[in-house]
Write a protein that holds these residues in place. Sequence first.
Motif, mmCIF file in Angstrom:
data_model
loop_
_atom_site.group_PDB
_atom_site.id
_atom_site.type_symbol
_atom_site.label_atom_id
_atom_site.label_comp_id
_atom_site.label_asym_id
_atom_site.label_seq_id
_atom_site.Cartn_x
_atom_site.Cartn_y
_atom_site.Cartn_z
ATOM 1 N N ARG A 50 -41.525 -43.214 -57.315
ATOM 2 C CA ARG A 50 -40.754 -42.447 -56.337
ATOM 3 C C ARG A 50 -39.336 -42.994 -56.202
ATOM 4 N NH1 ARG A 50 -45.864 -41.585 -55.474
ATOM 5 N NH2 ARG A 50 -46.629 -39.819 -54.239
ATOM 6 N N ALA A 51 -39.205 -44.305 -56.246
ATOM 7 C CA ALA A 51 -37.881 -44.920 -56.168
ATOM 8 C C ALA A 51 -37.035 -44.601 -57.400
ATOM 9 C CB ALA A 51 -38.017 -46.427 -56.005
ATOM 10 N N LEU A 52 -37.693 -44.258 -58.507
ATOM 11 C CA LEU A 52 -36.997 -43.855 -59.732
ATOM 12 C C LEU A 52 -36.835 -42.339 -59.819
ATOM 13 C CD1 LEU A 52 -38.836 -46.311 -62.142
ATOM 14 C CD2 LEU A 52 -36.421 -46.418 -61.508
ATOM 15 N N MET A 53 -37.186 -41.636 -58.745
ATOM 16 C CA MET A 53 -37.127 -40.174 -58.650
ATOM 17 C C MET A 53 -37.988 -39.491 -59.715
ATOM 18 S SD MET A 53 -33.880 -37.951 -57.390
ATOM 19 C CE MET A 53 -33.107 -37.473 -58.916
ATOM 20 N N ARG A 54 -39.178 -40.078 -59.934
ATOM 21 C CA ARG A 54 -40.163 -39.499 -60.849
ATOM 22 C C ARG A 54 -41.549 -39.696 -60.242
ATOM 23 N NH1 ARG A 54 -36.086 -37.922 -62.573
ATOM 24 N NH2 ARG A 54 -35.335 -37.762 -64.716
ATOM 25 N N GLY A 55 -41.702 -39.357 -58.977
ATOM 26 C CA GLY A 55 -42.904 -39.687 -58.234
ATOM 27 C C GLY A 55 -44.198 -39.149 -58.824
ATOM 28 N N TYR A 56 -45.142 -40.047 -59.101
ATOM 29 C CA TYR A 56 -46.454 -39.634 -59.589
ATOM 30 C C TYR A 56 -47.143 -38.786 -58.518
ATOM 31 C CZ TYR A 56 -46.018 -43.293 -63.171
ATOM 32 O OH TYR A 56 -45.592 -44.087 -64.211
ATOM 33 N N GLY A 57 -47.719 -37.675 -58.948
ATOM 34 C CA GLY A 57 -48.486 -36.835 -58.040
ATOM 35 C C GLY A 57 -47.640 -36.097 -57.025
ATOM 36 N N VAL A 58 -46.330 -35.985 -57.260
ATOM 37 C CA VAL A 58 -45.422 -35.322 -56.321
ATOM 38 C C VAL A 58 -44.730 -34.172 -57.041
ATOM 39 C CG1 VAL A 58 -43.428 -35.618 -54.801
ATOM 40 C CG2 VAL A 58 -45.019 -37.500 -55.136
ATOM 41 N N GLN A 80 -39.882 -32.321 -54.578
ATOM 42 C CA GLN A 80 -39.916 -33.349 -53.543
ATOM 43 C C GLN A 80 -39.345 -34.693 -54.015
ATOM 44 O OE1 GLN A 80 -41.165 -33.580 -50.202
ATOM 45 N NE2 GLN A 80 -40.803 -31.374 -50.338
ATOM 46 N N TRP A 81 -39.105 -34.820 -55.301
ATOM 47 C CA TRP A 81 -38.604 -36.094 -55.831
ATOM 48 C C TRP A 81 -37.352 -36.593 -55.096
ATOM 49 C CZ3 TRP A 81 -38.901 -35.268 -61.894
ATOM 50 C CH2 TRP A 81 -40.249 -35.356 -62.296
ATOM 51 N N PRO A 82 -36.328 -35.748 -54.873
ATOM 52 C CA PRO A 82 -35.117 -36.254 -54.199
ATOM 53 C C PRO A 82 -35.373 -36.702 -52.764
ATOM 54 C CG PRO A 82 -34.670 -34.181 -55.329
ATOM 55 C CD PRO A 82 -36.156 -34.356 -55.314
ATOM 56 N N VAL A 83 -36.345 -36.083 -52.086
ATOM 57 C CA VAL A 83 -36.655 -36.453 -50.698
ATOM 58 C C VAL A 83 -37.245 -37.855 -50.661
ATOM 59 C CG1 VAL A 83 -37.984 -35.851 -48.639
ATOM 60 C CG2 VAL A 83 -37.014 -34.039 -50.077
ATOM 61 N N HIS A 84 -38.252 -38.094 -51.488
ATOM 62 C CA HIS A 84 -38.882 -39.414 -51.556
ATOM 63 C C HIS A 84 -37.869 -40.471 -51.996
ATOM 64 C CE1 HIS A 84 -43.319 -38.113 -51.512
ATOM 65 N NE2 HIS A 84 -42.600 -37.046 -51.248
ATOM 66 N N PHE A 85 -37.065 -40.111 -52.982
ATOM 67 C CA PHE A 85 -36.038 -41.029 -53.492
ATOM 68 C C PHE A 85 -35.080 -41.443 -52.371
ATOM 69 C CE2 PHE A 85 -31.769 -41.623 -55.265
ATOM 70 C CZ PHE A 85 -31.994 -42.535 -56.283
ATOM 71 N N ALA A 86 -34.603 -40.473 -51.615
ATOM 72 C CA ALA A 86 -33.627 -40.754 -50.553
ATOM 73 C C ALA A 86 -34.223 -41.636 -49.460
ATOM 74 C CB ALA A 86 -33.117 -39.444 -49.956
ATOM 75 N N LEU A 87 -35.448 -41.339 -49.036
ATOM 76 C CA LEU A 87 -36.055 -42.091 -47.941
ATOM 77 C C LEU A 87 -36.424 -43.520 -48.357
ATOM 78 C CD1 LEU A 87 -38.355 -39.360 -46.338
ATOM 79 C CD2 LEU A 87 -36.146 -40.187 -45.517
ATOM 80 N N LEU A 88 -36.705 -43.726 -49.626
ATOM 81 C CA LEU A 88 -37.066 -45.060 -50.096
ATOM 82 C C LEU A 88 -35.858 -45.930 -50.435
ATOM 83 C CD1 LEU A 88 -40.185 -44.240 -52.296
ATOM 84 C CD2 LEU A 88 -40.152 -45.398 -50.087
ATOM 85 N N HIS A 89 -34.686 -45.307 -50.496
ATOM 86 C CA HIS A 89 -33.469 -46.075 -50.776
ATOM 87 C C HIS A 89 -32.546 -46.164 -49.561
ATOM 88 C CE1 HIS A 89 -34.139 -46.909 -54.988
ATOM 89 N NE2 HIS A 89 -34.437 -45.641 -55.213
ATOM 90 N N ASN A 90 -33.003 -45.686 -48.418
ATOM 91 C CA ASN A 90 -32.229 -45.778 -47.186
ATOM 92 C C ASN A 90 -33.159 -46.127 -46.033
ATOM 93 O OD1 ASN A 90 -29.283 -44.696 -47.681
ATOM 94 N ND2 ASN A 90 -30.642 -43.365 -48.852
#
Length: 202
Positions: free
Chosen positions: A129-137, A141-151
């Motif tokens: 998810r931090a690499l914007m390639r979330g398994y099972g996502v 939704q990749w950019p959402v998970h990416f943003a929340l995990l880097h801020n």
Amino acid sequence: MSDYSAFFRQATLLAEPFPYQQTLAQAAWPDFLEIPTGLGKTAAIMLAWLYKRQVAHDADTPRRLVYCLPMRVLVEQTQANIDCWLERLNLQGQVNVHILMGGEDGQSWVMQPEKDTILIGTQDMLLSRALMRGYGVSRYQWPVHFALLHNDALWVFDEVQLMGAGLSTSAQLEAFRRTLITSVVTKSLWVSATLNRDWLNT
């Protein structure tokens, strides 16, 4: 409850925190924590974060605690501990706890980004998810998970000696965050009983 010792005793039913546990709750977050096995690393980190967020309202402690582990069995054990501590501290409604590993719902945690949240997961689920390639996502939704995990996130990498390539990935992601700057403070903490800091050179 302004006294961390009382907070710790209520959560763990132990006599007193070790000096390093007390320091972790009262000082700035370090980059590394090297403590021998069996001396309460998980309790030290989880309870320090809870105390800083819920009691001390520390502006330098991110609202998301991302607890990254190398294997599933450690995730389940960590979840059981945090559920117990939250119940004893009467904080179940104040802090969300979500599990991210294969077979679990990895979506619901993004629905309340404003709440204090503990994410406990395996490195494949969290780092993807931090690499914007979330398994099972869904890729939408990749950019959402990416943003929340880097801020506004405190990343804790536990048992780093077992992480393999995930360790160098975690170090490089932290290097990028420090270079490029995030909108809200985000930190990384590497934890092990046998930590070699050369592993993190990047």
